[in-house]
Scaffold this motif. Structure first.
Motif, PDB file in Angstrom:
ATOM      1  N   ASN A   1      86.741  44.038  -2.477  1.00 46.50           N
ATOM      2  CA  ASN A   1      85.814  43.666  -2.201  1.00 46.50           C
ATOM      3  C   ASN A   1      84.804  44.464  -2.411  1.00 46.50           C
ATOM      4  O   ASN A   1      82.661  44.767  -1.685  1.00 46.50           O
TER       5      ASN A   1
ATOM      6  N   ALA B   1      82.256  47.725  -3.468  1.00 45.32           N
ATOM      7  CA  ALA B   1      81.838  47.860  -4.982  1.00 45.32           C
ATOM      8  C   ALA B   1      82.061  49.016  -5.365  1.00 45.32           C
ATOM      9  O   ALA B   1      82.184  50.281  -4.370  1.00 45.32           O
ATOM     10  N   PRO B   2      82.384  49.840  -6.505  1.00 47.62           N
ATOM     11  CA  PRO B   2      82.715  51.466  -6.645  1.00 47.62           C
ATOM     12  C   PRO B   2      81.657  52.720  -5.735  1.00 47.62           C
ATOM     13  O   PRO B   2      80.728  52.514  -6.438  1.00 47.62           O
ATOM     14  N   TRP B   3      82.719  53.053  -5.975  1.00 51.31           N
ATOM     15  CA  TRP B   3      81.762  54.509  -6.032  1.00 51.31           C
ATOM     16  C   TRP B   3      81.828  55.715  -7.071  1.00 51.31           C
ATOM     17  O   TRP B   3      83.032  55.382  -7.609  1.00 51.31           O
TER      18      TRP B   3
ATOM     19  N   GLN C   1      87.225  52.988  -7.630  1.00 50.53           N
ATOM     20  CA  GLN C   1      87.775  51.562  -6.230  1.00 50.53           C
ATOM     21  C   GLN C   1      87.877  52.514  -5.277  1.00 50.53           C
ATOM     22  O   GLN C   1      89.050  52.637  -3.654  1.00 50.53           O
TER      23      GLN C   1
ATOM     24  N   ARG D   1      73.760  42.434   4.000  1.00 47.04           N
ATOM     25  CA  ARG D   1      73.438  44.311   3.829  1.00 47.04           C
ATOM     26  C   ARG D   1      72.467  44.625   4.303  1.00 47.04           C
ATOM     27  O   ARG D   1      71.865  44.816   3.895  1.00 47.04           O
TER      28      ARG D   1
ATOM     29  N   THR E   1      72.642  55.220  -9.145  1.00 46.39           N
ATOM     30  CA  THR E   1      72.399  54.044  -8.549  1.00 46.39           C
ATOM     31  C   THR E   1      72.034  53.381  -6.923  1.00 46.39           C
ATOM     32  O   THR E   1      71.617  52.694  -7.281  1.00 46.39           O
TER      33      THR E   1
ATOM     34  N   ARG F   1      74.476  54.375  -5.805  1.00 48.42           N
ATOM     35  CA  ARG F   1      75.739  54.303  -4.018  1.00 48.42           C
ATOM     36  C   ARG F   1      76.283  56.001  -4.629  1.00 48.42           C
ATOM     37  O   ARG F   1      75.521  56.614  -4.679  1.00 48.42           O
TER      38      ARG F   1
END
Length: 522
Positions: A80, A82-84, A93, A249, A413, A415
Motif C-alpha cells: 500500500n 506509493a511508488p518511489w 515499489q 499522513r 512530485t 515523493r
C-alpha cells in the motif's frame, strides 16, 4: 478552529472515519508506528505526558488471505505504499508498508543484537564504517528490555560473534525442524558454527505461534509474530495516556519564527487538513520517509530543509547488500514448514580465511511455488513446484558502507527519490562464493543466487545519522536534532553504519534508551 482533546474520550483509537475536528493537541506527537515509533510510545506509556501516535495507514486485517502466498506475493494484496523513484527517475515499489506496526507487519521476525564491534570503526575491503556516538555497553541494558518486550527466543553460546549479555534470552531458541537440524549437522562437519537465530514469535508456554509456513514476508493471522503492533502499540494503548490516530499522513513540520522549535505538524486526513500541536515531536517514518519529511519542511529559518544546517539530511543512505540463495538437493525433498531458525556468522569478522568482514548468512522462510512465481512469472508452475519442494533458501547479507553520494532527495512530485549505488560489493561477492561452497559441500547439486537491488529496502538506514558534531551529523546520540531542540527522529535513520545484522532490535533498543535517558518528556 476548535482544538480537539482526544483524552476526554474513552476511545484510544481514532480511526480514519472519525471526525476529530481540525486541531489536535498533545504533549508528545509520534509520527509513525513502526519499530521506532511504536517502541518509544510503549516506553512512554504510563507517564504523565499525553502521547499521540499517528499512522497514515490502518490496522492490517486478519483474514484468510494472510496465509495465501498467491495473494501476498503474486497479487501484492498488502502493498500500500506509493511508488518511489530511483536515481534515473524510474518508479519502483518500495518494500515498506503503511499499517499500524509499519513494515514489521511483514518482516521475518529475526531480532539479533548488533555485535560490540559494530559500534566501533571497522575496516572493510573497500572502505570503513565509522564508530557510533555511543557504545554497545550503553545500549546493552535497553537491548535486554527490547528482547523482553518482543519475546525474543535465542540460545547464547553457539554464535562465535555473540556479544556480551547481562541477561539471558527471555525464551529458549526455537527448535530446528528435522530437515534443518540435518543441515546444521552437515555445516558442523565443515567446521562452521551454525547457530539458532534470535527470533521474535510467541512460542511461550500457551503462546499463539503455530510455526506455520507463512511467517517470513507474510502478516500473521494469529497475531503471534513479534511485530510493533502486537508488542508495542497495543501495550502502549492499554495505558490511559496514549492515543492512536490512523488514516493520517503528516506532510510537513512547521517551526516558530526563529526556527528553534517545531510548533505543529500539518497532516492530511479524510481529504482535509489537520493540525497537530505538541511540545515534543518524534519522527519515526523510516529512513527514507523521515528524511523526505524533513526535506519537505523547508522554511526561511531552514532553507535546506528542517534541521539541515549540516546539509546531511538524506545523505548516507544504506540498505545492506542482499542476495537470495536457493540450493536444491535433487535427491531429497524439504518438508519443512518453519525454516527460519538457523544462521551462520563464521564470516562476520576477519578470520583465518579472510582479512576483512564479509557478513551474515541466515535461513529464509520456506519458499513456495507461488512466491517464486511472483519473481519468475514466465517459469511454468510445475517446474517451480519441483524446485521449491527440494530447495532450502538463505539470505546472504553484507554491510553497506555509508557514502554521502547515496542519498534521498525529493522527486518532481514530492515523493522520495533514492540515489543508491551499493558499496562494499567485493566483500559481498566473496560471501556469496563462500555460501555457494558451503551448500555444495553440504550435498546440494544446484545452487542459484540473485543479488537484489534498490527495491529491497526493508533494512534502510542512515539518512539522518547521529553524532556528537553538528557539522558532521543531523542527530545527537539521543536522536534529538542538533538544530531543533524539541524534534527527535527515532528509527534507523540515526544509524552511522549498517552493520550486517537485521536492524529492528537495535531500533527498538535505541527507542527505549531515548525515552528513558533522552529528555523526550516536555
Amino acid at each position: 478552529m476548535n482544538p480537539t482533546d482526544l483524552w476526554s474520550s474513552s476511545a484510544q483509537v481514532q480511526s480514519s472515519a472519525a471526525d476529530i475536528g481540525q486541531v489536535v493537541h498533545c504533549d508528545i506527537l509520534v509520527i509513525g508506528t513502526g519499530m521506532g515509533g511504536a517502541t518509544i510510545a510503549r516506553a512512554l506509556a504510563g507517564s504523565q505526558a499525553r502521547v499521540l501516535l499517528v499512522e497514515q495507514g490502518d490496522f492490517l486485517p486478519r483474514e484468510r488471505e494472510n496465509w495465501s502466498p498467491a495473494d501476498v506475493f503474486e497479487r501484492g494484496r498488502y502493498k500500500n505504499a506509493a511508488p518511489w523513484t530511483d536515481s534515473a527517475g524510474r518508479p519502483f515499489q518500495p518494500g515498506v508498508y503503511h499499517y499500524v506496526g509499519g513494515s514489521t507487519k511483514m518482516f521475518g521476525a529475526c531480532l539479533p543484537r548488533f555485535r560490540e564491534e559494530d559500534f566501533t570503526a571497522v575496516e572493510h575491503w573497500e572502505g570503513s564504517s565509522p564508530a557510533w556516538p555511543f557504545s554497545y555497553a550503553d545500549l546493552e541494558p535497553h537491548y535486554t528490555v527490547a528482547e523482553q518486550w518482543y519475546q525474543v527466543h535465542g540460545s547464547p553460546g553457539e554464535d562465535p560473534t555473540e556479544p556480551q549479555r547481562s541477561q539471558p534470552y527471555p525464551f529458549p531458541a526455537l527448535p530446528h525442524e528435522p530437515y534443518v537440524a540435518h543441515l546444521r549437522e552437515r555445516l558442523l562437519q565443515q567446521n562452521l558454527h551454525p547457530y539458532a537465530l534470535a527470533m521474535g514469535v510467541d512460542r511461550r508456554p500457551g503462546g499463539t505461534c503455530i510455526r506455520c509456513r507463512t511467517c517470513d514476508g507474510f502478516p500473521c493471522m494469529v497475531g503471534a509474530k513479534s511485530d510493533a503492533e502486537m508488542c508495542a502499540v497495543r501495550p502502549a494503548l492499554a495505558q490511559d495516556n496514549v492515543r492512536l490516530l490512523t488514516g493520517t499522513r503528516v506532510v510537513r513540520l512547521d517551526t516558530d519564527h526563529a526556527g528553534g522549535r517545531v510548533v505543529r505538524a500539518q497532516a492530511e486526513r479524510n481529504g482535509a487538513t489537520l493540525e497537530l500541536r505538541a511540545g515534543t515531536f518524534v519522527v519515526s517514518c523510516g529512513a527514507v520517509a523521515s528524511a523526505a519529511l524533513l526535506l519537505s519542511s523547508e522554511s526561511s529559518a531552514h532553507p535546506q530543509g528542517l534541521a539541515n544546517s549540516s546539509g546531511l539530511v538524506g545523505r548516507g543512505y544504506m540498505q545492506h547488500n542482499n542476495t537470495a540463495l536457493l540450493a536444491v538437493d535433487l535427491h531429497r525433498s524439504n518438508p519443512t514448514w518453519f525454516q527460519k531458525t538457523l544462521g551462520v556468522n563464521d564470516y562476520y569478522r576477519p578470520g583465518p580465511t579472510t582479512s576483512y568482514p564479509l557478513g551474515n548468512l541466515q535461513l529464509l522462510g520456506k519458499l513456495q511455488a507461488s512466491m517464486l512465481k511472483a519473481a519468475r512469472p514466465r517459469v511454468p508452475r510445475p517446474l517451480l513446484d519441483a524446485v521449491s519442494s527440494r530447495s532450502v533458501e538463505w539470505w546472504v547479507m553484507s554491510e553497506d558502507l555509508p557514502d554521502d553520494r547515496n542519498r534521498i532527495v525529493l522527486g518532481p512530485t514530492g515523493r522520495p527519490q533514492v540515489h543508491w549505488q551499493p558499496t562494499n560489493t567485493r566483500a559481498h561477492r566473496e560471501l556469496i562464493t563462500r555460501a555457494r561452497q558451503m551448500m555444495r559441500r553440504a550435498g546440494y547439486q544446484l545452487v542459484a543466487t540473485e543479488t537484489l537491488g534498490v527495491e529491497t529496502d526493508s533494512h534502510q538506514c542512515g539518512t539522518l545519522r547521529a553524532g556528537e558534531d553538528p557539522a558532521r551529523s543531523v542527530l545527537d546520540p539521543y536522536c534529538r536534532t542538533h538544530d531543533v531542540r524539541n524534534l527527535f527522529v527515532v528509527d534507523a535513520s540515526f544509524f552511522p553504519s549498517s552493520a550486517a545484522m537485521n536492524p529492528a532490535l537495535t531500533v527498538a533498543a535505541q527507542a527505549i534508551r531515548v525515552a528513558r535517558e533522552g529528555e523526550v518528556l516536555p
